[in-house]
Design an enzyme around this catalytic site. Sequence first.
Site, PDB file in Angstrom:
ATOM      1  N   CYS A 134      11.001   6.428   9.067  1.00 46.21           N
ATOM      2  CA  CYS A 134       9.824   6.808   8.907  1.00 46.21           C
ATOM      3  C   CYS A 134      10.361   8.408   8.618  1.00 46.21           C
ATOM      4  O   CYS A 134      11.065   9.164   7.585  1.00 46.21           O
ATOM      5  CB  CYS A 134       8.849   6.098   8.801  1.00 46.21           C
ATOM      6  SG  CYS A 134       7.465   6.600   7.813  1.00 46.21           S
ATOM      7  N   ARG A 158      -0.133   6.080  -1.465  1.00 45.52           N
ATOM      8  CA  ARG A 158       0.364   5.374  -0.169  1.00 45.52           C
ATOM      9  C   ARG A 158       1.603   4.289  -0.613  1.00 45.52           C
ATOM     10  O   ARG A 158       0.527   2.878  -0.562  1.00 45.52           O
ATOM     11  CB  ARG A 158      -0.405   5.413   1.327  1.00 45.52           C
ATOM     12  CG  ARG A 158      -0.681   6.178   2.140  1.00 45.52           C
ATOM     13  CD  ARG A 158      -1.326   5.707   3.349  1.00 45.52           C
ATOM     14  NE  ARG A 158      -0.378   5.968   4.378  1.00 45.52           N
ATOM     15  CZ  ARG A 158       0.513   7.301   4.418  1.00 45.52           C
ATOM     16  NH1 ARG A 158       0.913   7.663   4.161  1.00 45.52           N
ATOM     17  NH2 ARG A 158       1.661   7.072   5.472  1.00 45.52           N
ATOM     18  N   HIS A 175       9.306   0.232   9.496  1.00 50.18           N
ATOM     19  CA  HIS A 175       8.904   0.505  10.908  1.00 50.18           C
ATOM     20  C   HIS A 175       9.176  -0.292  11.708  1.00 50.18           C
ATOM     21  O   HIS A 175       9.276  -1.329  11.184  1.00 50.18           O
ATOM     22  CB  HIS A 175       8.224   2.120  11.017  1.00 50.18           C
ATOM     23  CG  HIS A 175       6.814   1.642  10.782  1.00 50.18           C
ATOM     24  ND1 HIS A 175       5.604   2.485  10.447  1.00 50.18           N
ATOM     25  CD2 HIS A 175       6.739   1.387   9.914  1.00 50.18           C
ATOM     26  CE1 HIS A 175       5.138   1.479  10.117  1.00 50.18           C
ATOM     27  NE2 HIS A 175       5.554   1.177   9.429  1.00 50.18           N
TER      28      HIS A 175
END
Lengths: 493, 243
Positions: free
Chosen positions: B94, B128, B193
Amino acid sequence: MRSIFRVAGTSNRNHYIYCVVEESLVVKIGNVWYTNFMKIQVIISVLACKLTRFAIRLLGRGGTDFPGRVALKLCPNLLGFLAKDVTTILVTGTNGKTTTSRMIEQSLLDSGISFFANKSGANLLSGVTAEFAANSTWTGKCRYTHALIESDEAALKQISSYVDAKVIVVTNVFRDQLDRYGEVSHTLENLKIGISHSPNAVLCLNADDSLCTSLADGVQNPVIFYGVNTPVYENRVEELSDAPYCIHCKHEYVYDYVTYGHLGGYRCPNCGYQRPQPSVCVNKILQSDMDGTQVVFQVDDRLEKAKIHLPGGYNIYNACAAMTVGKALGLSVKTVAQSLDHFACGFGRMEKFNLGQAQMRMILIKNPAGCNQVLNFVTDFSQPFIFVVCLNDRAQDGKDVSWIWDVDFEKLVQMGDVLTHLYVSGIRAEDMAVRFLYAGMPREKITVMKDYTQLLKVCTTQENPIYCMPTYTAMLELRGIISKEYGYKNFWE
Amino acid sequence: MELRICHLYPDVLNLYGDRGNVICLEQRLRWRGISVETSGVSIGQPFCPENYDLCFIGGGQDFEQEVLLADLKGEKTQQIKAAIEDGIPFLAICGGYQMLGQSYKTWDGHQFDFIGAVDFYTVGSAQRMIGNYMFTCEDLPGTKIVGFENHSGKTYLGPSVKPMGKVLKGYGNNGEDKTEGVRYQNVFGTYSHGCLLPKNPQLCDYILTVALTRKYGQCQLQPLDDSLENNAHHYMQSRLERQ
């Protein structure tokens, strides 16, 4: 126009004026004047709200949000009308909102104050509106002088634009579900906007939390800081700090002591930003065990002993917040301190159940900081116990379960045989099992059991006490089965 | 045998469970009797590539990323570049992944120069990209990787690098070209992640094999009982395939 008798709020979003014109009510919210037409709208929406709530209860369901959404559709400003004469206390922050509210609730009861609270946990605009409607007459007049409202961090800015809060408590700011709230700085920004709508509110802020104290920067509100002057755990879990760097100059903080997470006696060696001196604080921890903690509070110059009848260092902070609200409202220090010994804890917050022969404590988990605090508490045990974790990944739980890797479950493994067995359940039970395996838990100690009814059946046969840690929606489901099968109250009762 | 892991900026780049990947690397070595030592290198601390056999770098918040950029202006940028060119395996997640690229342009037009060790750049967007996702892995034909992504940066790869794989469900690098992550030398960059490695034990073992082979010339890892890991993987894979 006969008289304008009240002007409240200075920010644009919270600007309302109302006055009496020839005996009829005229109200201004924002830039719009409302007359009797509005009053009819209020009556209709309050009735709609009450009826939907009644219907949902008849169906035996606990929907706490839906009636509010119906009412808001009919009258978007409803909360502004219902709350206008009510002295409101808003409780917000990442962790401890519900427990702090239950403590404040008891202190209000013991002080003889007439109030209602949003106990069911509906803490968004719609749920809070529904709660106000339920506690108002059908004409929209509140039956109580005070309201104790737990507010979601992101919803505070909406709620506070309709409610002229007397007190706002911010318990703490930790990283929470990132898919819902974004980064910590985003949560802080939301809280700041929320506070800006309530320029008259007394702010009760956690002095030990550098993020929380930054909310006092540049506001005109009266502020009361509270804090804990001493470490709370002898043997803390390993955890990451959510705020290692100074919020003003980005240098690393130095700590005189840490209570948990990023809380403690911090100061920035570069710019001098530091923990403010709290006027309500815990000076000393006299004793702590599985049933609670005995502490000495200092409120200004006065010392007061108290027994907090929920264990865990984080509940010391919650109690301290409740004491601070007492000070803000001018309640007797002794009365508030004594109320900490007999308040009713919130559903799923260290709640005790007797399941057949077995005893269960249910402790809601939702983020690494909160979960680590639960571990700080259970790893002090020396008597054997069983551990249950129920991990869901619905929107209210947080869709991303990677936070379980930030929790120091390794500490639980170090307890050896004191932890006799581990059950993992919930939608993401398999992920939880992997977490424990990598924490070093022996494979044979881990059982994956996804069915809650079966899980609770297994629990009833246990001789050792059970500590059950569910995420939010898992808690509601478990709580539902326990209510049905073992005769406990539903969460909305 | 021994493997020395460097966890870069463990106190700053630690968003949402990224240390789970380090725990996974460590445990899968220990369970095979290979010793492992992990050291953190943070702001103001020197990074000496010759002391490490594997580097991990996680994701962070915007606030802390600013603290970090100042630190990277020093020698660290050159050292990280040298380490990558020397073939030290890097797992970057990330924010840490983005940082290995050339630059980051925010949605309102500010441009930050990053390490520039790998040929790609990132552009911030208003939207997002959040959710469980799944992608192929070119190093492990036939294997599907499951993870969770949460980023607003859109990453575009340059011509001299390859993606880690192809997106099967979700967004990946940018939500447009179906690529996910980056592969260059022994760099593994990805948006997945938290529990990437624990739920994808084959990928973990592949990275360990690369590191051990580089150090000892050859390496054959003993198989482990991966039943719990595979259950977690299968659950998410079948859930995503149903979507």
